[in-house]
Design a protein around this motif. Structure first.
Motif, short mmCIF file in Angstrom:
data_model
loop_
_atom_site.label_atom_id
_atom_site.label_comp_id
_atom_site.label_asym_id
_atom_site.label_seq_id
_atom_site.Cartn_x
_atom_site.Cartn_y
_atom_site.Cartn_z
N ASP A 67 0.82 -1.18 0.26
CA ASP A 67 0.11 0.12 0.05
C ASP A 67 0.88 1.28 0.17
OD1 ASP A 67 0.84 -0.77 2.61
OD2 ASP A 67 -0.94 0.46 3.50
N LYS A 68 2.04 1.15 0.47
CA LYS A 68 2.88 2.37 0.60
C LYS A 68 4.02 2.40 -0.67
CE LYS A 68 2.23 3.65 5.26
NZ LYS A 68 1.30 2.58 5.78
N SER A 69 3.87 1.56 -1.53
CA SER A 69 4.77 1.50 -2.68
C SER A 69 4.62 1.93 -3.90
CB SER A 69 5.05 -0.03 -2.75
OG SER A 69 5.71 -0.77 -1.62
N ASN A 70 5.46 2.47 -4.37
CA ASN A 70 5.46 2.86 -5.83
C ASN A 70 5.81 1.61 -6.78
OD1 ASN A 70 4.66 5.21 -6.77
ND2 ASN A 70 6.51 6.38 -5.82
N ILE A 71 4.91 1.14 -7.65
CA ILE A 71 5.31 -0.12 -8.36
C ILE A 71 5.42 0.18 -9.90
CG2 ILE A 71 4.53 -2.39 -8.72
CD1 ILE A 71 3.61 -2.57 -6.08
N LEU A 72 6.14 0.01 -10.73
CA LEU A 72 6.43 0.24 -11.97
C LEU A 72 6.10 -1.24 -12.58
CD1 LEU A 72 7.08 1.61 -14.74
CD2 LEU A 72 9.31 0.88 -14.33
N ILE A 73 5.09 -1.31 -13.59
CA ILE A 73 4.58 -2.61 -14.41
C ILE A 73 5.58 -2.50 -15.47
CG2 ILE A 73 2.80 -4.13 -15.39
CD1 ILE A 73 2.38 -3.75 -12.23
N VAL A 74 6.28 -3.53 -15.81
CA VAL A 74 7.15 -3.44 -17.27
C VAL A 74 6.30 -4.80 -18.18
CG1 VAL A 74 9.30 -3.57 -18.42
CG2 VAL A 74 9.17 -2.64 -16.10
N GLY A 75 5.80 -4.23 -19.07
CA GLY A 75 5.05 -5.09 -19.96
C GLY A 75 3.47 -5.38 -19.63
N ILE A 76 2.49 -4.79 -20.37
CA ILE A 76 1.15 -5.11 -20.24
C ILE A 76 0.48 -5.87 -20.94
CG2 ILE A 76 0.67 -2.90 -18.64
CD1 ILE A 76 -0.55 -1.83 -21.13
N ALA A 77 1.08 -6.18 -22.26
CA ALA A 77 0.53 -7.20 -23.16
C ALA A 77 0.59 -8.56 -22.64
CB ALA A 77 1.30 -7.03 -24.76
N TYR A 78 -0.55 -9.43 -23.46
CA TYR A 78 -0.39 -10.66 -22.68
C TYR A 78 0.81 -11.62 -22.86
CZ TYR A 78 -1.83 -13.31 -27.00
OH TYR A 78 -1.63 -14.21 -28.21
N LYS A 79 1.41 -11.01 -24.17
CA LYS A 79 2.88 -12.07 -24.43
C LYS A 79 3.82 -10.94 -25.15
CE LYS A 79 3.29 -14.73 -28.04
NZ LYS A 79 2.75 -15.78 -29.13
N LYS A 80 5.01 -11.52 -25.03
CA LYS A 80 6.14 -10.63 -25.80
C LYS A 80 5.72 -10.22 -27.31
CE LYS A 80 10.65 -12.23 -27.19
NZ LYS A 80 11.70 -12.92 -26.67
N ASP A 81 6.07 -9.20 -27.44
CA ASP A 81 6.06 -8.55 -28.87
C ASP A 81 4.70 -8.33 -29.44
OD1 ASP A 81 8.71 -8.55 -28.43
OD2 ASP A 81 9.33 -9.94 -29.43
N VAL A 82 3.86 -8.52 -28.77
CA VAL A 82 2.51 -8.20 -29.59
C VAL A 82 1.76 -7.06 -28.79
CG1 VAL A 82 2.20 -10.50 -30.12
CG2 VAL A 82 1.28 -9.61 -28.02
#
Ligand SMILES: NC(=O)c1ccc[n+]([C@@H]2O[C@H](COP(=O)([O-])OP(=O)(O)OC[C@H]3O[C@@H](n4cnc5c(N)ncnc54)[C@H](O)[C@@H]3O)[C@@H](O)[C@H]2O)c1
Length: 439
Positions: free
Chosen positions: A328-343
Motif C-alpha cells: 500500500d505504501k509502494s510505488n510499483i512500475l509494471i513493465v509490459g502489459i501485453a499478454y505476451k512478448k512482442d504483441v
C-alpha cells in the motif's frame, strides 16, 4: 465449363482466379487475407468494425505481425480490398470466416459472432462456393450450426456448395512460423469439401493435412490448446513449489530440456492471456458436459493458471516486506502489459488484473510498454512512463510482466532498486544483479 460446378471452382483455384473473401480482419483474418493476396489471388476482406476498415484503406496495420509495407503493397496491386459491405459475398468463390469466439457471462462458448457471420453468408450464398470456418470452437460447430443455416437456403452441401473447418494456428509475434509455413489442418463436411479446401490452402500454405471430418479438425485445435494450457499449469505449479524448495525453476527447465526425447519445455508466468489459451479449452469442457463428461485436466489447469496473478502479488508482498516495505505504501512500475512478448494485444492479459488488484491494495502503479501509448480499461486510465534514470529512481519495485524485445533491460537493471521478474528475461540476457528476484 458449367458456372457453379465443382470443376469450375477447382479450375479457378488452380489458376488463382478464384476470389477469396475473409470475414473478420483481426489477428487471424488480416494475415490470412494478405497471404492469399501475396500469392496472386484477389481478396476481399469484410469486417463490421468501421474503424478497422478505415485503417486498412489508409494502409495502416493494427496487427503487429502485418507490416505497413505488406498491407500497402497488397492495396497498391489491387489484390486486396476491405469493406463492411456483405453484399460482396456473392462475388466470392471461397469464404473464410475468422470472427471471434469469446466466452459468455457464465464462461460458456459465445458463438454469436459465428452465427451472425454465417447468416450473412447464407443471405448471399450462390452455387459453387466453398465456405470455411477458421474460428476456434467446440467439435460439432461446423456440422451442427453452420451446415443447417447454409442448407436452409435449399442448397445442398457437397453438391451446390462446400463446407469445411480449418483451425488457425497463428502464433502472434512468432518471426519464424507465419501463415505460409505453419502446417494447416482441414476437415470437410463431405469428402468433396475436404478436397477443395485442401486444393485452396495448397496454393498458399506449404503443408496441408486433411483429417476425416470437420469435427476432427475442430478437435485437433482444442487438443493443441488444451495441451498448452495443461503444461503451462503444470510448470506454474512446479514453479510455486520450487520457490518453497528455494530452487530456480528456470534452471530446472533449462536442464530438463537437454533430454532429447520425452520432454518439451513450457515456462511459468504471471498468468495466461490472449484470445486462445485461457478460452479455447473451456469450449471443450462445455461441450464435454453435454455428454456427461467431466474434463478434470482442463478444470484443474484453468484454476492453477487463474491463480497465478494472486500468487505473483503474494510473492511481491514478500519481496517488499523483506525490504521493510508494504504494497500500500509502494510505488510499483509494471513493465509490459501485453499478454505476451512482442504483441500489441491486451486480451485477457494478466497484467490488467494485477494492476487492478495492486491499485485496490493502495499501491501507486505506473507502467511501461512500448506497444501501448495509453491504457484505459474500466477503472484503469494510465499513461506509460518514459524510462529515464530520474523516473526509475522513484519506484520501490518493478514488476516485469511481459518480456518485450524492445525494452532496455540493462538500463532497468542499472537504475531500479528492485525488480521482480516473472519472465526470466534478465537471466536470459545475461544481466545479473542481487536486486533482481525471479518467479
Ligand atoms: N489471435 C490468435 O492468436 C488466434 C490464434 C488461433 C486461432 N484464433 C481464433 O481465431 C478467431 C479470430 O480471432 P482473432 O484473434 O483474429 O479475433 P479479432 O477480434 O482480432 O478479429 C476478429 C474480427 O472479426 C470481426 N467481426 C466480428 N463479427 C463479424 C461479422 N459478423 N462480420 C465481419 N466481421 C466480424 C471483428 O470486428 C474483428 O475485427 C477466434 O476464434 C480465435 O480463437 C486466434
Amino acid at each position: 465449363m458449367k458456372k457453379g460446378s465443382i470443376k469450375n471452382l477447382k479450375q479457378k483455384i488452380k489458376s488463382r482466379k478464384a476470389v477469396i473473401g475473409v470475414i473478420g480482419l483481426g489477428y487471424v483474418g488480416l494475415p490470412l487475407a494478405l497471404t492469399f493476396a501475396k500469392n496472386g489471388f484477389n481478396v476481399i476482406g469484410v469486417d463490421i468494425d468501421r474503424d478497422r476498415i478505415k485503417k486498412i484503406k489508409k494502409g495502416f496495420s493494427y496487427i503487429t505481425d502485418v507490416s505497413r509495407a505488406e498491407l500497402k503493397n497488397a492495396l497498391k496491386k489491387k489484390k486486396f480490398k476491405a469493406t463492411q459491405n456483405v453484399k460482396f459475398i456473392k462475388k466470392l468463390d471461397a469464404v473464410i470466416i475468422c470472427v471471434p469466439t469469446p466466452l459468455g457471462k457464465n464462461r460458456e462458448p459465445d458463438i454469436s459472432y459465428i452465427r451472425k457471420a454465417v447468416t450473412k453468408v447464407k443471405d448471399n450464398i450462390r452455387k459453387g462456393q466453398i465456405i470455411i470456418l477458421e474460428s476456434t470452437t467446440y467439435p460439432g460447430t461446423t456440422k451442427e450450426i453452420l451446415l443447417p443455416i447454409l442448407e436452409s437456403t435449399g442448397l445442398k452441401e457437397g453438391k451446390d456448395f462446400y463446407l469445411a473447418f480449418s483451425p488457425e494456428r497463428i502464433d502472434p509475434g512468432n518471426k519464424v512460423y507465419r501463415t505460409e509455413n505453419t502446417p494447416k489442418i482441414i476437415g470437410g463436411i463431405s469428402k468433396k469439401s475436404t478436397q477443395i479446401a485442401k486444393l485452396l490452402y495448397d496454393q498458399v500454405i506449404e503443408e496441408v493435412i486433411p483429417v476425416s471430418s470437420a469435427n476432427a479438425a475442430e478437435m485437433v485445435k482444442l487438443l493443441e490448446n488444451t495441451f498448452r494450457v495443461v503444461n503451462i499449469a503444470l510448470v506454474n505449479e512446479i514453479a510455486t513449489l520450487c520457490d518453497k524448495f528455494n530452487l530456480d525453476i528456470w534452471e530446472i527447465i533449462d536442464a530438463a530440456k537437454t533430454k532429447p526425447y520425452g520432454f518439451m519445455p513450457f515456462y511459468p508466468g504471471p498468468g495466461v492471456g490472449g484470445h486462445c489459451i485461457p478460452i479455447d479449452p473451456l469450449y471443450l469442457s462445455w461441450k464435454a458436459k453435454e455428454h456427461g463428461f467431466e474434463t478434470k485436466f482442463i478444470d484443474l489447469a484453468s484454476s492453477i493458471n487463474e491463480s497465478m496473478p494472486q500468487y505473483v502479488i503474494e510473492r511481491l508482498e514478500k519481496i517488499l516486506s523483506n525490504r521493510r516495505k508494504t504494497v500500500d505504501k509502494s510505488n510499483i512500475l509494471i513493465v509490459g502489459i501485453a499478454y505476451k512478448k512482442d504483441v500489441k494485444d491486451l486480451r485477457e492479459s494478466p497484467a490488467i488484473g494485477i494492476i487492478n488488484l495492486l491499485q485496490k491494495r493502495g499501491a501507486s502503479i505506473s507502467y511501461h510498454d512500448p506497444y501501448f501509448p495509453f491504457l484505459k480499461i474500466n477503472s484503469i486510465d494510465m499513461k506509460p512512463i518514459k524510462l529515464n534514470g530520474s523516473n526509475l529512481k522513484k519506484y520501490d519495485c518493478a514488476l516485469v510482466m511481459t518480456d518485450h524485445s524492445n525494452v532496455d533491460y540493462k538500463f532497468l537493471a542499472d537504475n531500479l532498486k528492485l525488480i521482480f521478474d516473472t519472465r526470466d528475461i534478465f537471466s536470459r540476457l545475461g544481466i545479473r544483479s542481487r536486486s533482481i528476484i525471479k518467479l
